[in-house]
Motif scaffolding. Structure first.
Motif, PDB file in Angstrom:
ATOM      1  N   VAL A 273       0.828  -1.211   0.000  1.00 12.37           N
ATOM      2  CA  VAL A 273       0.000   0.000   0.000  1.00 12.37           C
ATOM      3  C   VAL A 273       0.860   1.258   0.000  1.00 12.37           C
ATOM      4  O   VAL A 273       0.639   2.193  -0.776  1.00 12.37           O
ATOM      5  CB  VAL A 273      -0.958  -0.011   1.214  1.00 12.37           C
ATOM      6  CG1 VAL A 273      -1.653   1.335   1.368  1.00 12.37           C
ATOM      7  CG2 VAL A 273      -1.985  -1.117   1.065  1.00 12.37           C
ATOM      8  N   VAL A 274       1.860   1.265   0.860  1.00 17.33           N
ATOM      9  CA  VAL A 274       2.701   2.453   1.006  1.00 17.33           C
ATOM     10  C   VAL A 274       3.485   2.747  -0.271  1.00 17.33           C
ATOM     11  O   VAL A 274       3.681   3.906  -0.651  1.00 17.33           O
ATOM     12  CB  VAL A 274       3.654   2.276   2.209  1.00 17.33           C
ATOM     13  CG1 VAL A 274       4.733   3.338   2.218  1.00 17.33           C
ATOM     14  CG2 VAL A 274       2.862   2.324   3.504  1.00 17.33           C
ATOM     15  N   LEU A 275       3.913   1.716  -0.966  1.00 21.25           N
ATOM     16  CA  LEU A 275       4.730   1.920  -2.160  1.00 21.25           C
ATOM     17  C   LEU A 275       3.906   2.274  -3.384  1.00 21.25           C
ATOM     18  O   LEU A 275       4.381   2.994  -4.276  1.00 21.25           O
ATOM     19  CB  LEU A 275       5.563   0.670  -2.446  1.00 21.25           C
ATOM     20  CG  LEU A 275       6.607   0.310  -1.385  1.00 21.25           C
ATOM     21  CD1 LEU A 275       7.368  -0.941  -1.803  1.00 21.25           C
ATOM     22  CD2 LEU A 275       7.572   1.454  -1.146  1.00 21.25           C
ATOM     23  N   LEU A 276       2.666   1.793  -3.461  1.00 17.64           N
ATOM     24  CA  LEU A 276       1.866   2.025  -4.663  1.00 17.64           C
ATOM     25  C   LEU A 276       0.987   3.263  -4.571  1.00 17.64           C
ATOM     26  O   LEU A 276       0.598   3.816  -5.604  1.00 17.64           O
ATOM     27  CB  LEU A 276       0.991   0.798  -4.941  1.00 17.64           C
ATOM     28  CG  LEU A 276       1.741  -0.473  -5.341  1.00 17.64           C
ATOM     29  CD1 LEU A 276       0.768  -1.608  -5.608  1.00 17.64           C
ATOM     30  CD2 LEU A 276       2.608  -0.229  -6.566  1.00 17.64           C
ATOM     31  N   MET A 277       0.654   3.721  -3.389  1.00 15.62           N
ATOM     32  CA  MET A 277      -0.200   4.900  -3.262  1.00 15.62           C
ATOM     33  C   MET A 277       0.420   6.142  -3.903  1.00 15.62           C
ATOM     34  O   MET A 277      -0.262   6.875  -4.624  1.00 15.62           O
ATOM     35  CB  MET A 277      -0.519   5.167  -1.793  1.00 15.62           C
ATOM     36  CG  MET A 277      -1.693   4.351  -1.270  1.00 15.62           C
ATOM     37  SD  MET A 277      -3.223   4.716  -2.152  1.00 15.62           S
ATOM     38  CE  MET A 277      -3.418   6.453  -1.763  1.00 15.62           C
ATOM     39  N   PRO A 278       1.710   6.441  -3.676  1.00 15.50           N
ATOM     40  CA  PRO A 278       2.283   7.626  -4.343  1.00 15.50           C
ATOM     41  C   PRO A 278       2.226   7.533  -5.864  1.00 15.50           C
ATOM     42  O   PRO A 278       2.065   8.554  -6.548  1.00 15.50           O
ATOM     43  CB  PRO A 278       3.736   7.644  -3.841  1.00 15.50           C
ATOM     44  CG  PRO A 278       3.716   6.880  -2.571  1.00 15.50           C
ATOM     45  CD  PRO A 278       2.680   5.826  -2.759  1.00 15.50           C
ATOM     46  N   VAL A 279       2.336   6.330  -6.403  1.00 13.77           N
ATOM     47  CA  VAL A 279       2.272   6.169  -7.859  1.00 13.77           C
ATOM     48  C   VAL A 279       0.881   6.533  -8.360  1.00 13.77           C
ATOM     49  O   VAL A 279       0.727   7.254  -9.352  1.00 13.77           O
ATOM     50  CB  VAL A 279       2.627   4.724  -8.252  1.00 13.77           C
ATOM     51  CG1 VAL A 279       2.592   4.559  -9.759  1.00 13.77           C
ATOM     52  CG2 VAL A 279       3.996   4.352  -7.708  1.00 13.77           C
ATOM     53  N   ALA A 280      -0.154   6.030  -7.670  1.00 11.57           N
ATOM     54  CA  ALA A 280      -1.523   6.340  -8.087  1.00 11.57           C
ATOM     55  C   ALA A 280      -1.809   7.836  -7.986  1.00 11.57           C
ATOM     56  O   ALA A 280      -2.447   8.420  -8.865  1.00 11.57           O
ATOM     57  CB  ALA A 280      -2.504   5.550  -7.225  1.00 11.57           C
ATOM     58  N   VAL A 281      -1.318   8.470  -6.917  1.00 12.09           N
ATOM     59  CA  VAL A 281      -1.523   9.914  -6.768  1.00 12.09           C
ATOM     60  C   VAL A 281      -0.839  10.682  -7.886  1.00 12.09           C
ATOM     61  O   VAL A 281      -1.400  11.619  -8.458  1.00 12.09           O
ATOM     62  CB  VAL A 281      -0.999  10.376  -5.391  1.00 12.09           C
ATOM     63  CG1 VAL A 281      -0.979  11.898  -5.310  1.00 12.09           C
ATOM     64  CG2 VAL A 281      -1.865   9.801  -4.280  1.00 12.09           C
ATOM     65  N   PHE A 282       0.367  10.259  -8.234  1.00 11.69           N
ATOM     66  CA  PHE A 282       1.077  10.990  -9.283  1.00 11.69           C
ATOM     67  C   PHE A 282       0.428  10.816 -10.646  1.00 11.69           C
ATOM     68  O   PHE A 282       0.367  11.752 -11.438  1.00 11.69           O
ATOM     69  CB  PHE A 282       2.533  10.542  -9.354  1.00 11.69           C
ATOM     70  CG  PHE A 282       3.260  11.148 -10.517  1.00 11.69           C
ATOM     71  CD1 PHE A 282       3.456  12.509 -10.593  1.00 11.69           C
ATOM     72  CD2 PHE A 282       3.705  10.358 -11.552  1.00 11.69           C
ATOM     73  CE1 PHE A 282       4.108  13.078 -11.673  1.00 11.69           C
ATOM     74  CE2 PHE A 282       4.361  10.911 -12.632  1.00 11.69           C
ATOM     75  CZ  PHE A 282       4.559  12.283 -12.700  1.00 11.69           C
TER      76      PHE A 282
END
Length: 844
Positions: A273-282
């Motif tokens: 979750v922590v690693l993929l959330m910033p990708v989705a936000v970007f």
């Protein structure tokens, strides 16, 4: 319609006049195309817009376009197609905007594809590891045509692990290990490409000495390696026996290992979750690049008759093109980067390019979700913008951003997590609802990100006055606080997640780590091997003591003794005690023995109920150890004194019978094990490697270990390594994405910056204003991420029934986030200086 700015962003006076003269205006005029090309393309655009506007409103009846059903498939198709045309025919600025969106989305897609490939990477590595493994000891297996003996020959070279297998064929048809065609014969060795290159290096002379008894006859192929950089060798040895090796008739194991505990599963879910959330936000941020120019073009479309629904669909079509190009760019980045992934080792993880194959279902989900996200984000963004025929008012704020739904998201997330408090156990068979955990964590992190624009807007609206650079920054933030918040939203969600996961790791660390009890004064190197008799043990000790750089050598023989009279020789649960044999000098290193001479026997740490009492007969060939045909009795002397370990003795000191060499016949022991502790002289180059060379000459299966102060659970360490690898890649993505975002915003303000410089504004003032524009949202975002991440971390710790261990561990996470922002700001300064040149005033 109330406005924060009374002057709308107009579509351009010159372009409007030209449109009226030709009666064929083209919305791409605002992108800076030439008058001739505008005129030639304007007719087509006007006809398309007119056709769209008149669809369903002819003499034959039908509703006016403004009343058309919102789910009209034909209208959606037509308007999306028109938006796609604008995305690729809008001149240089239009192409620049589209390419920036494609690059931004492409970066996110590449990382998503890498994440989708992780299951394949792990499965392939696990399968190859199992294929080359050998099943455990099988006492019932007898030598045959296909049997062989195998022992571990693992070693190290300057901190790099070298995985070795020592093999000896017992029959004429032994199986070949994975990666080679035949089993090596005695004196032959097959090595991986990485080890072959390492042995050829000029500074690897000591390592070549270690393998001097073997001749390299082949290379281990990919099937026998976990990764291209793995150091592996397969060596044939005629020194293997049933005592120092085990027998097998095939390679490969289908064992899946012990199931993971719920706590480890929780750690793994949170890492994902922590690693993929910033990708989705970007990715959601990247599809909004160039929004101001797009909205001015939509205003021109309103001028030729398009309604609001049509402009929204056209904008969605433009974003869809950028997202589709981003998919292509991301796939290209992933495919190109995959070719070089084998040359990159991060935290000792190295994989083959062929392993990085995204799971088909996950790849299909990415291909559908990214364009859908682009369309949805665009439509949501246009809800807060008023697009009229003569201009766009985006600076207006009819009302403050709503707070209730921004608070509802984290509240709902915590609502999913709170019922699980205290329910996550360390048992391997305990259940954990991974979907509930993931959903709760995602909602909390999304809520933290959603709060950022509201906080930035409320913060900047309270400021008035100050230095000129501060005023310019505050005014810009007041006009576009949402854009500024989106710029740092990726860092905010990344830091919030990192804070939470760091708190969870710190809270459960003691449960997966064991203190070995060693301190700075203990020996740092350990040597161990099985010996056959006292002469073998003495020769080994002498060889180690004569090794260059070896010092403070302390040796002991360790064995087991059993209770006399046990008739079942295969009973492994029979009572046993440890036997420790060493000379008086070595014994004084570990025990307070007082007076000592050869022949003395001592007792240490034995319980009152132990069978090894003074005067009692014990079996020095206990059942369950080796192939001793019958018991061999030895009597504990009645004079055996009870001694205690020294206060500074290592934690692994034997509790049992402690004897000097002449007191117990080592030659009669079953499976005696020689243990040597030593230190190395730092003044001798590669002294530890010299010890390993000596061990290889004595017995290739001997183990040389550098003692660690902490022993970690392997699965816990794997998950932590995965977090470090993923965080490294995610931070690189965040940095690259922020550079793209910053450049896009500077490009949008190029003309404004040039005008300010032309009117006498100092460049340093503008540079400081840009710095303030970045620093203010960053400071708010980091404070928010610290609070949100800490709250999530506390809840996660309560789920595993743990408390916060060290609040200071959160500071590095915030520092890393601030460092990324500072680096991005420094990188954006050179383009800023170029954009403040007078030629930025040029227009068409």
């Amino acid at each position: 319609m109330s406005s924060r700015s009374q002057t709308p962003h107009t579509a351009g006076v010159a372009d409007t006049a030209d449109a009226r003269a030709t009666d064929s205006p083209h919305p791409a005029d605002t992108a800076g195309t030439s008058g001739a090309s505008r005129a030639s393309r304007a007719a087509g655009a006007s006809r398309a817009a007119g056709a769209s506007a008149s669809a369903g409103a002819g003499p034959g009846g039908g509703r006016p376009r403004g009343l058309r059903h919102p789910f009209d498939l034909a209208g959606w198709t037509r308007d999306l197609g028109l938006g796609a045309r604008f995305a690729v025919t809008g001149g240089r600025q239009g192409w620049t905007r589209t390419l920036l969106t494609a690059v931004g989305v492409g970066l996110g897609v590449a990382l998503l594809l890498l994440a989708a490939a992780v299951p394949s990477i792990l499965d392939n590595r696990r399968d190859r590891g199992q294929d080359r493994s050998v099943v455990g000891w099988n006492e019932e297996m007898k030598p045959g045509p296909t049997t062989f003996l195998r022992a571990s020959g693992d070693t190290e070279w300057r901190g790099q692990e070298i995985v070795g297998s020592l093999l000896r064929a017992e029959g004429a048809r032994p199986p070949a290990p994975p990666g080679v065609s035949v089993m090596p014969r005695p004196g032959e060795m097959m090595v991986s490409p990485a080890l072959r290159d390492l042995l050829r290096r000029d500074d690897s002379g000591v390592l070549r000495e270690r393998f001097a008894d073997y001749r390299v006859v082949g290379t281990v192929a990919d099937e026998g390696l976990l990764g291209p950089a793995e150091l592996v060798y397969l060596a044939g040895s005629d020194r293997l026996t049933e005592k120092n090796a085990h027998r097998a008739d095939h390679f490969g194991s289908d064992g899946q290992g012990e199931p993971m505990s719920a706590v480890l599963i929780l750690l793994a879910v949170m890492v994902c979750v922590v690693l993929l959330m910033p990708v989705a936000v970007f990715v959601g941020t990247a599809v909004r690049f160039g929004g101001e120019q797009r909205d001015r073009r939509l205003a021109a479309l309103r001028l030729v008759g398009a309604d609001l629904r049509m402009t929204h669909r056209i904008a969605a079509g433009e974003s869809l093109v950028g997202a589709l190009l981003g998919l292509a760019v991301g796939c290209a980045m992933f495919l190109i980067g995959r070719q070089f992934i084998g040359s990159v080792t991060v935290w000792d993880i190295n994989v083959f390019p062929s392993d990085a194959a995204p799971h088909p279902a996950l790849a299909a989900l990415i291909a559908v979700a990214v364009p859908a996200c682009a369309v949805l984000v665009t439509l949501l963004a246009l809800r807060g913008i008023t697009i009229e025929p003569l201009g766009v008012v985006r600076g207006g704020t009819p009302r403050r951003r709503r707070l209730w739904w921004r608070l509802a998201l984290p509240a709902l997330g915590f609502g999913l997590l709170l019922p699980m408090i205290g329910d996550v156990s360390y048992d391997a068979d305990s259940d954990l609802n991974t979907y509930q955990v993931a959903a709760g964590a995602v909602l909390v992190l999304v809520g933290v990100t959603a709060l950022l624009p509201w906080l930035v807007e409320g913060f900047v609206n309270r400021f008035r006055g100050g230095p000129l650079s501060w005023q310019l920054a505050i005014r810009r933030l007041q006009l576009s606080s949402g854009t500024a918040a989106r710029t740092v939203s990726g860092v905010t969600v990344a830091v919030a997640g990192a804070v939470a996961i760091q708190m969870l790791f710190a809270g459960v660390q003691d449960d997966f780590e064991k203190d070995t009890g060693r301190d700075a004064g203990d020996p740092r190197i350990g040597f161990s091997r099985g010996v056959t008799d006292s002469a073998d043990a003495a020769g080994t000790i002498t060889a180690i003591r004569e090794t260059p750089g070896a010092r403070d050598v302390v040796a002991r023989v360790r064995a087991s003794i059993g209770k006399a009279g046990v008739t079942d020789r295969n009973t492994e649960n029979a009572p046993v005690e440890e036997l420790f044999i060493a000379d008086c000098t070595s014994l004084r290193t570990y025990y307070d023995i007082g007076a000592c001479e050869d022949g003395d026997v001592f007792r240490s740490g034995l319980s009152p109920s132990s069978f090894a009492k003074p005067g009692a007969a014990v079996d020095i060939t206990p059942p369950g150890y080796g192939d001793a045909p019958k018991e061999h009795l030895w009597t504990v002397p009645a004079t055996a004194r009870t001694v205690a370990p020294r206060a500074d003795a290592p934690a692994d000191v034997v509790r049992g019978i402690v004897a000097t060499p002449s007191a117990v016949p080592i030659d009669d022991l079953t499976d005696p094990w020689l243990l040597i502790d030593l230190d190395t002289d730092p003044a001798v180059r590669d002294s530890l490697e010299q010890v390993r060379n000596t061990a290889m000459r004595i017995d290739p299966s001997a183990a040389v270990l550098a003692y660690a102060d902490i022993e970690r659970n392997e699965r816990y360490e794997d998950i932590q390594t995965g977090l470090f690898v993923g965080a490294t890649v995610t931070l690189l993505l965040i940095g690259a994405s922020m550079v793209v975002t910053q450049l896009e915003q500077l490009r949008d303000r190029r003309r404004l910056l040039s005008v300010l410089v032309a009117f006498g504004t100092r460049r340093t003032t503008l540079a400081y204003s840009i710095l303030w524009q970045t620093a203010i949202p960053v400071a708010i975002g980091l404070a928010l991420s610290l609070a949100g991440g800490a709250a999530l971390g506390v809840v996660l710790l309560k789920m595993v029934d743990r408390s916060v261990q060290d609040w200071s561990a959160l500071v590095p996470m915030v520092g890393i986030g601030a460092g990324v922002i500072a680096l991005v700001t420094l990188v954006s300064l050179p383009p800023l200086w170029r954009m403040m040149r007078p030629d930025g005033l040029r227009t068409e």
